[in-house]
Enzyme design. Structure first.
Site, PDB file in Angstrom:
ATOM      1  N   LYS A 234     -55.229 -11.333 -17.752  1.00 41.09           N
ATOM      2  CA  LYS A 234     -56.317 -11.781 -18.114  1.00 41.09           C
ATOM      3  C   LYS A 234     -57.609 -11.078 -18.635  1.00 41.09           C
ATOM      4  O   LYS A 234     -57.628  -9.944 -18.515  1.00 41.09           O
ATOM      5  CB  LYS A 234     -56.960 -12.982 -16.924  1.00 41.09           C
ATOM      6  CG  LYS A 234     -55.909 -13.986 -16.766  1.00 41.09           C
ATOM      7  CD  LYS A 234     -56.274 -14.711 -15.592  1.00 41.09           C
ATOM      8  CE  LYS A 234     -55.132 -15.869 -15.247  1.00 41.09           C
ATOM      9  NZ  LYS A 234     -55.613 -16.904 -14.141  1.00 41.09           N
TER      10      LYS A 234
ATOM     11  N   ASN B 182     -59.292 -14.173 -12.238  1.00 37.68           N
ATOM     12  CA  ASN B 182     -58.639 -13.355 -11.092  1.00 37.68           C
ATOM     13  C   ASN B 182     -57.422 -12.640 -11.613  1.00 37.68           C
ATOM     14  O   ASN B 182     -56.476 -12.443 -11.040  1.00 37.68           O
ATOM     15  CB  ASN B 182     -58.053 -14.737 -10.273  1.00 37.68           C
ATOM     16  CG  ASN B 182     -57.340 -15.394 -10.778  1.00 37.68           C
ATOM     17  OD1 ASN B 182     -56.886 -15.362 -12.093  1.00 37.68           O
ATOM     18  ND2 ASN B 182     -56.747 -16.566 -10.157  1.00 37.68           N
TER      19      ASN B 182
ATOM     20  N   TYR C 195     -51.963 -24.143 -20.291  1.00 33.67           N
ATOM     21  CA  TYR C 195     -52.448 -24.621 -19.261  1.00 33.67           C
ATOM     22  C   TYR C 195     -52.402 -26.041 -19.242  1.00 33.67           C
ATOM     23  O   TYR C 195     -53.234 -26.697 -18.245  1.00 33.67           O
ATOM     24  CB  TYR C 195     -53.886 -24.165 -18.899  1.00 33.67           C
ATOM     25  CG  TYR C 195     -53.868 -22.854 -18.216  1.00 33.67           C
ATOM     26  CD1 TYR C 195     -53.212 -22.442 -17.115  1.00 33.67           C
ATOM     27  CD2 TYR C 195     -54.224 -21.767 -18.995  1.00 33.67           C
ATOM     28  CE1 TYR C 195     -53.371 -21.156 -16.420  1.00 33.67           C
ATOM     29  CE2 TYR C 195     -54.625 -20.384 -18.344  1.00 33.67           C
ATOM     30  CZ  TYR C 195     -53.734 -20.219 -17.316  1.00 33.67           C
ATOM     31  OH  TYR C 195     -53.789 -18.905 -16.633  1.00 33.67           O
TER      32      TYR C 195
ATOM     33  N   HIS D 256     -51.951 -14.013 -14.255  1.00 37.48           N
ATOM     34  CA  HIS D 256     -51.160 -15.191 -14.213  1.00 37.48           C
ATOM     35  C   HIS D 256     -49.879 -14.877 -13.926  1.00 37.48           C
ATOM     36  O   HIS D 256     -49.163 -14.018 -14.639  1.00 37.48           O
ATOM     37  CB  HIS D 256     -51.155 -15.847 -15.617  1.00 37.48           C
ATOM     38  CG  HIS D 256     -50.230 -17.013 -15.625  1.00 37.48           C
ATOM     39  ND1 HIS D 256     -50.621 -18.404 -15.285  1.00 37.48           N
ATOM     40  CD2 HIS D 256     -49.027 -17.183 -15.997  1.00 37.48           C
ATOM     41  CE1 HIS D 256     -49.330 -19.030 -15.121  1.00 37.48           C
ATOM     42  NE2 HIS D 256     -48.570 -18.427 -15.837  1.00 37.48           N
TER      43      HIS D 256
ATOM     44  N   ARG E 181     -45.728 -13.157  -7.747  1.00 39.79           N
ATOM     45  CA  ARG E 181     -46.698 -14.016  -6.988  1.00 39.79           C
ATOM     46  C   ARG E 181     -46.996 -13.111  -5.815  1.00 39.79           C
ATOM     47  O   ARG E 181     -48.262 -13.028  -5.429  1.00 39.79           O
ATOM     48  CB  ARG E 181     -46.102 -15.401  -6.501  1.00 39.79           C
ATOM     49  CG  ARG E 181     -45.552 -16.367  -7.599  1.00 39.79           C
ATOM     50  CD  ARG E 181     -46.620 -16.913  -8.550  1.00 39.79           C
ATOM     51  NE  ARG E 181     -47.436 -17.461  -7.646  1.00 39.79           N
ATOM     52  CZ  ARG E 181     -48.765 -18.394  -8.256  1.00 39.79           C
ATOM     53  NH1 ARG E 181     -48.740 -18.543  -9.421  1.00 39.79           N
ATOM     54  NH2 ARG E 181     -49.569 -18.645  -7.672  1.00 39.79           N
TER      55      ARG E 181
ATOM     56  N   GLU F 215     -42.631 -20.829 -19.809  1.00 37.14           N
ATOM     57  CA  GLU F 215     -43.685 -20.106 -20.183  1.00 37.14           C
ATOM     58  C   GLU F 215     -43.246 -19.028 -20.853  1.00 37.14           C
ATOM     59  O   GLU F 215     -44.001 -18.540 -21.869  1.00 37.14           O
ATOM     60  CB  GLU F 215     -44.396 -19.973 -18.859  1.00 37.14           C
ATOM     61  CG  GLU F 215     -45.151 -20.913 -17.894  1.00 37.14           C
ATOM     62  CD  GLU F 215     -45.876 -20.487 -16.928  1.00 37.14           C
ATOM     63  OE1 GLU F 215     -45.796 -19.441 -16.509  1.00 37.14           O
ATOM     64  OE2 GLU F 215     -46.749 -21.683 -16.341  1.00 37.14           O
TER      65      GLU F 215
HETATM   66  P1  ADP Z   1     -52.306 -19.712  -9.827  1.00 37.28           P
HETATM   67  O1  ADP Z   1     -52.756 -18.750 -11.327  1.00 37.28           O
HETATM   68  O2  ADP Z   1     -52.647 -18.490  -8.606  1.00 37.28           O
HETATM   69  O3  ADP Z   1     -50.942 -20.096 -10.072  1.00 37.28           O
HETATM   70  P2  ADP Z   1     -53.392 -22.385 -10.331  1.00 37.28           P
HETATM   71  O4  ADP Z   1     -52.142 -22.493 -11.272  1.00 37.28           O
HETATM   72  O5  ADP Z   1     -53.823 -23.247  -9.379  1.00 37.28           O
HETATM   73  O6  ADP Z   1     -53.392 -20.627  -9.849  1.00 37.28           O
HETATM   74  O7  ADP Z   1     -54.611 -22.337 -11.295  1.00 37.28           O
HETATM   75  C1  ADP Z   1     -54.267 -21.803 -12.660  1.00 37.28           C
HETATM   76  C2  ADP Z   1     -55.942 -20.847 -12.866  1.00 37.28           C
HETATM   77  O8  ADP Z   1     -56.897 -21.600 -12.917  1.00 37.28           O
HETATM   78  C3  ADP Z   1     -55.988 -19.922 -11.745  1.00 37.28           C
HETATM   79  O9  ADP Z   1     -55.260 -18.594 -11.768  1.00 37.28           O
HETATM   80  C4  ADP Z   1     -57.544 -19.478 -12.157  1.00 37.28           C
HETATM   81  O10 ADP Z   1     -57.662 -18.762 -13.291  1.00 37.28           O
HETATM   82  C5  ADP Z   1     -58.040 -21.182 -12.296  1.00 37.28           C
HETATM   83  N1  ADP Z   1     -58.378 -21.937 -11.183  1.00 37.28           N
HETATM   84  C6  ADP Z   1     -57.815 -22.325 -10.113  1.00 37.28           C
HETATM   85  N2  ADP Z   1     -58.430 -22.929  -9.160  1.00 37.28           N
HETATM   86  C7  ADP Z   1     -59.582 -22.930  -9.913  1.00 37.28           C
HETATM   87  C8  ADP Z   1     -60.973 -23.389  -9.358  1.00 37.28           C
HETATM   88  N3  ADP Z   1     -61.055 -23.810  -8.088  1.00 37.28           N
HETATM   89  N4  ADP Z   1     -62.034 -23.032  -9.968  1.00 37.28           N
HETATM   90  C9  ADP Z   1     -62.071 -22.449 -11.113  1.00 37.28           C
HETATM   91  N5  ADP Z   1     -60.863 -21.895 -11.667  1.00 37.28           N
HETATM   92  C10 ADP Z   1     -59.789 -21.893 -10.863  1.00 37.28           C
HETATM   93 MG    MG Z   2     -50.298 -21.546 -11.432  1.00 31.25          MG
END
Ligand code: ADP
Ligand code: MG
Length: 140
Positions: free
Chosen positions: A11, A114, A51, A117, A87, A128
């Site tokens: 990212k 973070n 997304y 992805h 993961r 994807e």
């Molecule tokens: P992951 O990437 O671990 O699969 P999710 O699919 O739940 O997590 O969410 C997609 C992305 O959205 C996350 O990687 C993060 O960048 C963002 N995200 C998730 N939860 C939050 C939150 N509570 N506040 C802000 N951004 C979030």
């Molecule tokens: Mg996800």
């Protein structure tokens, strides 16, 4: 165990800090092979489509802005149980909960920024991967 493919995205928070190589080293030392890789700048349209499952979430708009805020590296990773394995290598979404040694524990700035992805299921991995790559782009 099955050989799988999963989609990874490094990212904008990570490319900004020049962490592509360090993240790739964790992917490779974790037993996965990078079988396709491309550096791109996402548009809002692309981020919103990618997304789309999160459209109703409160953070959707901010997430799309963030994903367009700098270059990203889209990758296909291959290996045994690659989807679950990646993961594990990534760590939990919120870096405060990510296990020590994971990419997110080491590099994530926040729950949004973070660093990486990774696809979360075989169905989503297939969708994807084909969102960004054709079969001729993937060299196993
Ligand atoms: P992951 O990437 O671990 O699969 P999710 O699919 O739940 O997590 O969410 C997609 C992305 O959205 C996350 O990687 C993060 O960048 C963002 N995200 C998730 N939860 C939050 C939150 N509570 N506040 C802000 N951004 C979030
Ligand atoms: Mg996800």
């Amino acid at each position: 165990m099955a050989i799988e493919r999963t989609l990874s995205i490094i990212k904008p928070d990570a490319t900004r800090r020049n962490l592509t190589g360090k993240i790739n080293a964790l992917i490779e030392s974790g037993g996965l092979r990078i079988v396709a890789q491309r550096r791109i700048r996402m548009t809002h349209d692309i981020a919103g489509k990618f997304y789309g499952v999160h459209r109703e979430r409160s953070f959707f708009g901010s997430l799309c802005e963030f994903m367009c805020s700098g270059p990203v590296v889209v990758q296909v990773l291959e290996g045994e149980n690659a989807i679950l394995r990646y993961r594990e290598i990534m760590g939990a979404t919120n870096p405060a909960n990510a296990a020590p040694g994971t990419i997110r524990a080491q590099f994530a700035e926040s729950i949004e920024a973070n660093s990486v992805h990774g696809s979360d299921s075989p169905e989503n991995a297939a969708t994807e991967v084909s969102f960004f790559f054709g079969e001729v782009d993937i060299v196993g």
